[in-house]
Design a protein around this motif. Structure first.
Motif, PDB file in Angstrom:
ATOM      1  N   SER A   1     -63.312 -23.562 -77.943  1.00 43.87           N
ATOM      2  CA  SER A   1     -63.743 -24.548 -76.958  1.00 43.87           C
ATOM      3  C   SER A   1     -63.096 -24.304 -75.604  1.00 43.87           C
ATOM      4  O   SER A   1     -63.660 -24.659 -74.573  1.00 43.87           O
ATOM      5  N   ALA A   2     -61.900 -23.716 -75.616  1.00 43.32           N
ATOM      6  CA  ALA A   2     -61.178 -23.443 -74.365  1.00 43.32           C
ATOM      7  C   ALA A   2     -60.065 -22.455 -74.658  1.00 43.32           C
ATOM      8  O   ALA A   2     -59.748 -22.159 -75.822  1.00 43.32           O
ATOM      9  N   ALA A   3     -59.465 -21.943 -73.583  1.00 38.77           N
ATOM     10  CA  ALA A   3     -58.338 -21.024 -73.710  1.00 38.77           C
ATOM     11  C   ALA A   3     -57.360 -21.264 -72.580  1.00 38.77           C
ATOM     12  O   ALA A   3     -57.738 -21.740 -71.498  1.00 38.77           O
ATOM     13  N   LEU A   4     -56.107 -20.948 -72.841  1.00 37.61           N
ATOM     14  CA  LEU A   4     -55.108 -20.945 -71.779  1.00 37.61           C
ATOM     15  C   LEU A   4     -54.991 -19.547 -71.209  1.00 37.61           C
ATOM     16  O   LEU A   4     -55.349 -18.559 -71.851  1.00 37.61           O
ATOM     17  N   THR A   5     -54.444 -19.465 -70.010  1.00 38.74           N
ATOM     18  CA  THR A   5     -54.167 -18.169 -69.404  1.00 38.74           C
ATOM     19  C   THR A   5     -52.998 -18.320 -68.450  1.00 38.74           C
ATOM     20  O   THR A   5     -52.776 -19.389 -67.892  1.00 38.74           O
ATOM     21  N   GLU A   6     -52.224 -17.263 -68.290  1.00 32.67           N
ATOM     22  CA  GLU A   6     -51.171 -17.275 -67.284  1.00 32.67           C
ATOM     23  C   GLU A   6     -51.512 -16.318 -66.144  1.00 32.67           C
ATOM     24  O   GLU A   6     -50.682 -16.023 -65.308  1.00 32.67           O
ATOM     25  N   ARG A   7     -52.772 -15.851 -66.125  1.00 33.81           N
ATOM     26  CA  ARG A   7     -53.245 -14.950 -65.083  1.00 33.81           C
ATOM     27  C   ARG A   7     -54.401 -15.575 -64.317  1.00 33.81           C
ATOM     28  O   ARG A   7     -55.071 -16.482 -64.812  1.00 33.81           O
TER      29      ARG A   7
ATOM     30  N   THR B   1     -47.760 -18.771 -71.347  1.00 33.58           N
ATOM     31  CA  THR B   1     -48.533 -19.260 -72.492  1.00 33.58           C
ATOM     32  C   THR B   1     -47.651 -19.546 -73.708  1.00 33.58           C
ATOM     33  O   THR B   1     -47.919 -20.487 -74.464  1.00 33.58           O
ATOM     34  N   LYS B   2     -46.584 -18.765 -73.920  1.00 28.68           N
ATOM     35  CA  LYS B   2     -45.699 -19.061 -75.051  1.00 28.68           C
ATOM     36  C   LYS B   2     -44.968 -20.385 -74.831  1.00 28.68           C
ATOM     37  O   LYS B   2     -44.839 -21.192 -75.750  1.00 28.68           O
ATOM     38  N   LYS B   3     -44.504 -20.603 -73.621  1.00 28.17           N
ATOM     39  CA  LYS B   3     -43.857 -21.877 -73.304  1.00 28.17           C
ATOM     40  C   LYS B   3     -44.850 -23.019 -73.455  1.00 28.17           C
ATOM     41  O   LYS B   3     -44.510 -24.102 -73.953  1.00 28.17           O
ATOM     42  N   ALA B   4     -46.086 -22.781 -73.035  1.00 25.09           N
ATOM     43  CA  ALA B   4     -47.123 -23.810 -73.164  1.00 25.09           C
ATOM     44  C   ALA B   4     -47.356 -24.170 -74.619  1.00 25.09           C
ATOM     45  O   ALA B   4     -47.576 -25.340 -74.961  1.00 25.09           O
ATOM     46  N   LEU B   5     -47.305 -23.164 -75.512  1.00 26.60           N
ATOM     47  CA  LEU B   5     -47.452 -23.425 -76.944  1.00 26.60           C
ATOM     48  C   LEU B   5     -46.381 -24.414 -77.412  1.00 26.60           C
ATOM     49  O   LEU B   5     -46.673 -25.388 -78.114  1.00 26.60           O
ATOM     50  N   GLY B   6     -45.131 -24.181 -76.998  1.00 21.08           N
ATOM     51  CA  GLY B   6     -44.053 -25.092 -77.352  1.00 21.08           C
ATOM     52  C   GLY B   6     -44.205 -26.455 -76.710  1.00 21.08           C
ATOM     53  O   GLY B   6     -43.934 -27.488 -77.345  1.00 21.08           O
ATOM     54  N   ASP B   7     -44.648 -26.483 -75.466  1.00 23.18           N
ATOM     55  CA  ASP B   7     -44.832 -27.759 -74.766  1.00 23.18           C
ATOM     56  C   ASP B   7     -45.899 -28.618 -75.448  1.00 23.18           C
ATOM     57  O   ASP B   7     -45.742 -29.843 -75.572  1.00 23.18           O
ATOM     58  N   ILE B   8     -46.969 -27.980 -75.887  1.00 22.03           N
ATOM     59  CA  ILE B   8     -48.034 -28.728 -76.567  1.00 22.03           C
ATOM     60  C   ILE B   8     -47.535 -29.247 -77.915  1.00 22.03           C
ATOM     61  O   ILE B   8     -47.831 -30.377 -78.309  1.00 22.03           O
TER      62      ILE B   8
ATOM     63  N   LEU C   1     -58.512 -24.383 -79.638  1.00 24.61           N
ATOM     64  CA  LEU C   1     -57.931 -23.974 -78.364  1.00 24.61           C
ATOM     65  C   LEU C   1     -57.226 -22.651 -78.610  1.00 24.61           C
ATOM     66  O   LEU C   1     -56.328 -22.563 -79.455  1.00 24.61           O
ATOM     67  N   PHE C   2     -57.613 -21.621 -77.881  1.00 23.27           N
ATOM     68  CA  PHE C   2     -57.008 -20.299 -78.037  1.00 23.27           C
ATOM     69  C   PHE C   2     -55.892 -20.135 -77.013  1.00 23.27           C
ATOM     70  O   PHE C   2     -56.097 -20.309 -75.808  1.00 23.27           O
ATOM     71  N   ILE C   3     -54.692 -19.790 -77.521  1.00 22.65           N
ATOM     72  CA  ILE C   3     -53.542 -19.559 -76.649  1.00 22.65           C
ATOM     73  C   ILE C   3     -53.140 -18.094 -76.769  1.00 22.65           C
ATOM     74  O   ILE C   3     -52.579 -17.672 -77.795  1.00 22.65           O
ATOM     75  N   PRO C   4     -53.433 -17.290 -75.759  1.00 21.76           N
ATOM     76  CA  PRO C   4     -53.098 -15.863 -75.812  1.00 21.76           C
ATOM     77  C   PRO C   4     -51.622 -15.635 -75.525  1.00 21.76           C
ATOM     78  O   PRO C   4     -51.074 -16.165 -74.570  1.00 21.76           O
ATOM     79  N   LEU C   5     -50.972 -14.862 -76.378  1.00 18.32           N
ATOM     80  CA  LEU C   5     -49.559 -14.538 -76.183  1.00 18.32           C
ATOM     81  C   LEU C   5     -49.408 -13.081 -75.780  1.00 18.32           C
ATOM     82  O   LEU C   5     -50.285 -12.247 -76.052  1.00 18.32           O
ATOM     83  N   VAL C   6     -48.308 -12.776 -75.138  1.00 19.09           N
ATOM     84  CA  VAL C   6     -48.045 -11.421 -74.665  1.00 19.09           C
ATOM     85  C   VAL C   6     -46.853 -10.858 -75.423  1.00 19.09           C
ATOM     86  O   VAL C   6     -45.775 -11.461 -75.443  1.00 19.09           O
TER      87      VAL C   6
ATOM     88  N   ASN D   1     -40.034 -19.317 -86.311  1.00 23.48           N
ATOM     89  CA  ASN D   1     -39.561 -18.903 -84.993  1.00 23.48           C
ATOM     90  C   ASN D   1     -40.258 -19.684 -83.887  1.00 23.48           C
ATOM     91  O   ASN D   1     -40.908 -20.700 -84.129  1.00 23.48           O
ATOM     92  N   ASP D   2     -40.139 -19.196 -82.647  1.00 20.69           N
ATOM     93  CA  ASP D   2     -40.671 -19.952 -81.513  1.00 20.69           C
ATOM     94  C   ASP D   2     -42.195 -19.974 -81.453  1.00 20.69           C
ATOM     95  O   ASP D   2     -42.769 -20.710 -80.633  1.00 20.69           O
TER      96      ASP D   2
END
Length: 457
Positions: free
Chosen positions: A68-74, A90-97, A44-49, A144-145
């Motif tokens: 297989s999938a990716a997250l997006t905030e756009r 997406t950064k918050k989602a990383l922590g939530d997961i 799972l790819f989580i793009p950070l900004v 870190n976070d």
């Protein structure tokens, strides 16, 4: 990483599928990454900004390379393929997961924070616990976070224990990480001046470090350095506080210390469970505190005295932290991963244990000191002049104040360079066989270049 499904991700993040492949039935992830260069099948790819990058630019590439999938905030532009899940951040989602994963695949956790010695303490705790348990630990300094969630994903089915390091430079960061990890016990090594620019005072640093007890109850224990003038004041009615140190008033303490120079140190551990002899292969009295923290963690989880001693003796340390390198008759004390006033003083004292005829300290800027920077660096120069080195080399604008402090105290064998690269260009003409060279600065100064320049001689 143990398996997470699409539904797990949606539950953890509150996200929604905006684009899906022909079928998401049975879609599972056995890896999560924020780096598109590390994409592989099943990830799972989580793009950070960040300030200078936006991982969203690499979603299409990640999918094409097997994600297989990716997250997006756009809102997707319609050109994406595969399965895309929309989240608010997406950064918050990383922590939530990571929080969801830790709850689903829970193991006992030891968390460590402090101004100095976190990574060495983590290494020692891991070594002690690993004598008895299959143990997972923070890789390198993923503290870190972003690094802590990625560390959590490394907990596998076979792991019986986890050791997780937590760093910060602002209020609220450790509370956030503690809420993700839910540590069973926590250790605070000391309260120094690291990140004082953002936290205002050492009292502020103490407050920020104490966030590691977020959520603690009477089932949790906080272990603190009882010789630290700030930590010795810590008390709680909500959870147990245990102190370690060199003073015999502590719950766990060391006595009969025998210094073996750069080869390490021996001591006797005294606790409510009795006494045992221990040794570490890392030099410096400050590392006895780190070892005692490891013993506290081990005893808390039932590790025997013999296992504690074996773990301390056999510990493998993260590189660039008081790492002694012998090269062509030159002794390099490579401590250039990070820096603080306290750790510089400790490193200078360690160098005095060297048997080499000439001792040279190469010191660079300590970053994130704010208004305290000028005085803190100047005071280090005063101390360096008194400790007994033979030559001082500085690189960086703040480090020039170290040189000023040394000269003001009568120490004149000083060379000052504006940048790390300037020092690298000159170092070959200064260092010679028989020298002991301490290399230390904040990570952002890239003093590993100096170490490599010496190793090329």
């Amino acid at each position: 990483m143990q398996t997470l499904t699409v539904n797990d991700i949606l539950r953890a993040t509150g996200g929604e599928i905006t684009i899906k492949s022909s079928s998401i039935a049975g879609l599972e992830f056995d890896s999560i990454t924020t780096d598109s260069r590390k994409v592989k099948d099943g990830v799972l790819f989580i793009p950070l900004v960040g300030e200078k990058f936006d991982g969203h630019d690499f979603i299409k590439s990640a999918i094409e390379h097997g994600a297989s999938a990716a997250l997006t905030e756009r809102q997707p532009d319609g050109d994406e393929r595969g399965t895309i899940m929309r989240v608010k951040d997406t950064k918050k989602a990383l922590g939530d997961i990571a929080r969801y994963y830790k709850k689903k695949y829970s193991v006992p956790v030891v968390s460590i924070t402090g101004s100095v010695g976190k990574t060495t303490t983590k290494d020692l705790i891991y070594a002690v616990l690993a004598e008895h348990y299959n143990t997972h630990k923070t890789p390198n300094n993923f503290n870190n976070d972003i690094g802590v969630p990625l560390t959590v994903f490394g907990i596998e089915a076979e792991h019986e224990m986890a050791v997780i390091e937590m760093g910060m430079n602002h209020f609220g960061e450790i509370a956030y990480l503690a809420d993700i990890v839910k540590p069973d016990i926590a250790i605070i090594t000391n309260i120094g001046m690291s990140h004082i620019e953002n936290l205002g005072s050492q009292e502020g640093i103490l407050k920020a470090k104490m966030e590691i007890t977020t959520g603690f109850t009477d089932k949790n224990t906080l272990y603190v350095n009882g010789d630290d003038k700030f930590l010795k004041t810590v008390q709680s009615d909500a959870y147990k506080v245990v102190r370690f140190g060199l003073d015999s008033s502590n719950d766990v303490y060391a006595k009969d210390i025998v210094n073996k120079g750069l080869c390490g140190i021996e001591f006797t551990v005294v606790s409510g469970m009795g006494e045992f002899r221990a040794e570490i292969m890392q030099p410096g009295i400050h590392n006895v505190y780190n070892a005692l923290a490891a013993v506290c963690a081990g005893m808390h989880f039932g590790v025997t005295a013999g296992e504690c001693a074996a773990g301390l003796r056999n510990c493998e340390y993260t590189s660039q932290r008081l790492e002694v390198i012998n090269h062509n008759g030159i002794e390099i004390i490579n401590d250039c991963y990070n820096s603080s006033p306290d750790s510089v003083r400790a490193a200078l004292k360690v160098q005095q244990l060297s048997l080499q005829p000439r001792k040279i300290a190469v010191l660079g800027d300590i970053l994130e000191m704010g208004e305290f920077a000028e005085n803190a660096h100047y005071d280090l120069g005063t101390d360096a002049a008194q400790i007994g080195i033979d030559m001082l080399i500085t690189a960086g604008a703040s480090a020039a104040k170290i040189a000023e402090g040394a000269k003001a105290n009568g120490f004149m064998n000083v060379k000052v360079y504006d940048t790390t690269d300037d020092a690298c260009r000159e170092i070959a003409g200064i260092i010679k066989e028989g020298d002991s060279v301490l290399v230390k600065a904040s990570h952002g100064m890239h003093f590993e270049k100096i170490t490599e320049a010496i190793r090329s001689l």
